[in-house]
Design an enzyme around this catalytic site. Structure first.
Site, short mmCIF file in Angstrom:
data_model
loop_
_atom_site.label_atom_id
_atom_site.label_comp_id
_atom_site.label_asym_id
_atom_site.label_seq_id
_atom_site.Cartn_x
_atom_site.Cartn_y
_atom_site.Cartn_z
N CYS A 96 3.64 44.86 32.47
CA CYS A 96 4.55 45.94 32.06
C CYS A 96 4.05 47.30 32.57
CB CYS A 96 4.75 45.93 30.55
SG CYS A 96 6.22 46.85 30.02
N HIS A 133 6.48 40.40 29.58
CA HIS A 133 5.31 40.17 28.74
C HIS A 133 5.02 38.67 28.60
CE1 HIS A 133 4.56 44.28 27.20
NE2 HIS A 133 5.86 44.44 27.45
N GLU A 162 2.47 37.35 27.30
CA GLU A 162 1.67 37.08 26.11
C GLU A 162 2.51 36.75 24.88
OE1 GLU A 162 2.12 41.65 26.16
OE2 GLU A 162 2.09 39.97 27.56
N GLY A 219 -15.03 37.20 -0.75
CA GLY A 219 -14.30 36.00 -1.15
C GLY A 219 -13.32 35.54 -0.09
N GLY A 220 -13.11 36.36 0.95
CA GLY A 220 -12.20 36.01 2.02
C GLY A 220 -12.84 35.12 3.07
N SER A 258 -16.97 34.92 4.17
CA SER A 258 -17.51 33.61 3.79
C SER A 258 -18.08 32.88 5.01
CB SER A 258 -16.42 32.75 3.14
OG SER A 258 -15.93 33.36 1.96
#
EC number: 6.3.5.2
Length: 514
Positions: A79, A167, A169, A222-223, A227
């Site tokens: 692009c 594009h 992608e 905790g994610g 972790s």
């Protein structure tokens, strides 16, 4: 030496998507600002120039010295990257007055050109530009056209340079992955050696070389990211890792206890800190979303710092920062969408060096590394959850009672999602990228329960499908599931009398409401 593709970012919203597609080809890539091409790096096997919000004629347009790499290694312009290649070499880029946007088909393709090997005539691509190329440099040739765009793709006759105005992608370009594979593998010569297994092996070695026998502190959330970071560090340095899990009071229902138990099963050394009183006090009366994030980030640093100082021999601070965090937080346009919970902001007085072993990974790669490390599936498959927690899912000020309402409603939603079986035998939860509940606490709606009139809060359910969170579509949840969830929330959650479902996509909306 690890091969890599350099993606020079000119400010496009889809630059990260280019990186994701290259990584899917088992090839390492690095996204850098347009003016930061690494000189004298023999590991670079190719360069991709991204799109941009600017026109090449704009005085503020990002410009790069192409002589750094053109003629030396293969180059692909996408692009704006294609327009800049043409414009800089004597071609013409003009404003036509109409924006070429949406699906198009390549009516003519030079299938003998290596970039289009394996393509089908009429292949669908996605256009998104207002300027268009009206002439290409003398030593270039057209290799693909659509009905409206003559120079949809072109290439140099003398140098390894290719350019496309569409594009590849995005998923709307149906053979976009084929085009990128042709460039990365067949043209640049990638050996496709980048994988979760190879990452774990190299990361463990790198961590050991970096920190030696020093003690490392890690802040757990905790994610998935923190972790996986913890388990990776534990594999590398074992008992020299101490994890600190701060409860700011805005986690999901019973999450503090559940996560601590899960970490202990993984053999991690974790210290749990309940600091909810401090967070609620400092958030009292605050309604601005960005201000909430800043207060929570500041308080987290203060609490974490106080706990970390108790570990007197620590020399390193580890974070689960992943690649998109770093790219978005250091946006070359200077426009940060939102502040991130784990990038920057740590006080200098901590005197700790930074260790970020996941800093090169996208979210899906983090999950693959988790599987490679043998982590429990439910922990790996956890949906993304904002660092500030439920504070940014409560519209308005944050109180303990509002958090309690939202925790109860969200727990019903998420657990029912885990329990709903789809035709392929998997749970509905696994079909969704991210789900959560939003409390519209500044709004009250009228309802009737039994013979009583109620005047309580509505909640909005949010669920999106995505590959990378850069773009997302609202999930088409089964009606019987939504009816069951709505009924259960209204019956069981005191303070809620109405349930809505958010059917907005990203863009123009964001996944989180704040």
């Amino acid at each position: 030496m690890q091969q890599k593709i350099i993606i020079l970012d000119f400010g496009s919203q889809t630059t990260q998507l280019i990186g994701r597609r290259v990584r899917e080809l088992d090839t390492f890539c690095e996204i850098l600002p347009y003016n930061k091409f690494p000189k004298d790096d023999p590991s670079v096997i190719g360069v991709i120039l991204s799109g941009s919000p600017y026109s090449v004629h704009d005085p503020e347009a990002f410009k790069v010295d192409l002589s750094q790499f053109v003629g030396k290694i293969p180059v692909l312009g996408i692009c704006y990257g294609a327009q800049y290649l043409s414009y800089s070499n004597g071609g013409k880029v003009e404003q036509t007055g109409t924006r070429e946007y949406g699906r198009a088909n390549l009516e003519t393709i030079n299938l003998e050109n290596r970039l289009f090997a394996g393509f089908e005539k009429g292949s669908q691509v996605w256009m998104s530009h207002s300027d268009t190329i009206t002439a290409i440099p003398e030593d270039y040739e057209i290799i693909a056209s659509t009905g409206d765009v003559k120079y949809a793709a072109f290439a140099s006759k003398t140098q390894p340079v290719w350019a496309v105005q569409f594009h590849p992608e995005v998923y709307h370009s149906l053979q976009g992955k084929q085009l990128l594979e042709n460039f990365v593998v067949n043209i640049c010569g990638s050996k496709q050696e980048w994988s979760a297994a190879s990452f774990v092996e190299s990361a463990v070695q790198e961590i050991r070389e970096q920190v030696g026998s020093d003690r490392v502190i890690l802040g757990l959330s905790g994610g998935v990211d923190s972790s996986v970071c913890a388990v990776l560090l534990n594999k590398a340095i074992g008992k020299n890792l101490t994890c600190i899990f701060v409860d700011h009071g805005m986690l999901r229902k019973n999450e503090f206890t559940k996560v601590l138990e899960a970490y202990k099963v993984l053999g991690l050394n974790v210290i749990g800190v309940d600091a909810s009183d401090k967070f609620f006090k400092d958030l009292e009366g605050v309604t601005d979303p960005e201000q909430k994030r800043k207060i929570i980030g500041r308080d987290f640093v203060e609490v974490f710092n106080a706990e970390a100082k108790k570990i007197t021999d620590a020399k390193w601070l580890a974070q689960g920062t992943i690649y998109p965090d770093r790219i978005e937080s250091l946006s070359i346009t200077g426009m940060v969408i939102k502040s991130h919970h784990n990038v920057g902001g740590l006080p200098e007085e901590m005197h700790l060096q930074l260790c970020e072993p996941l800093r090169w990974l996208f979210k899906d790669e983090v999950r693959r590394v988790g599987y490679e490390l043998g982590m429990p599936e439910r922990l790996i498959k956890r949906h993304p959850f904002p660092g500030p927690g439920l504070a940014v899912r409560i519209l308005g000020d944050v109180t303990r009672d509002k958090v309690r309402i939202l925790q109860d409603a969200d727990d019903i939603y998420i657990e029912k999602m885990h329990g709903y079986t789809m035709p392929d035998g998997t749970s509905l939860y696994d079909h969704v990228w991210q789900a959560g509940t939003v409390l519209l606490s500044s709004i009250r709606s009228v309802g009737v329960m039994g013979d009583e009139r109620t005047y309580e809060h509505p909640v909005a359910l949010r669920a999106v499908t995505s590959m990378d969170a850069m773009t997302a579509d609202w999930a088409h949840l089964p009606y019987d599931f939504m009816a069951d969830v709505s009924n259960e929330i209204i019956r069981k959650v005191k303070g809620v009398n109405r349930v809505c479902y958010d059917i907005s996509s990203k863009p123009p909306s964001t996944i989180e409401w704040e």
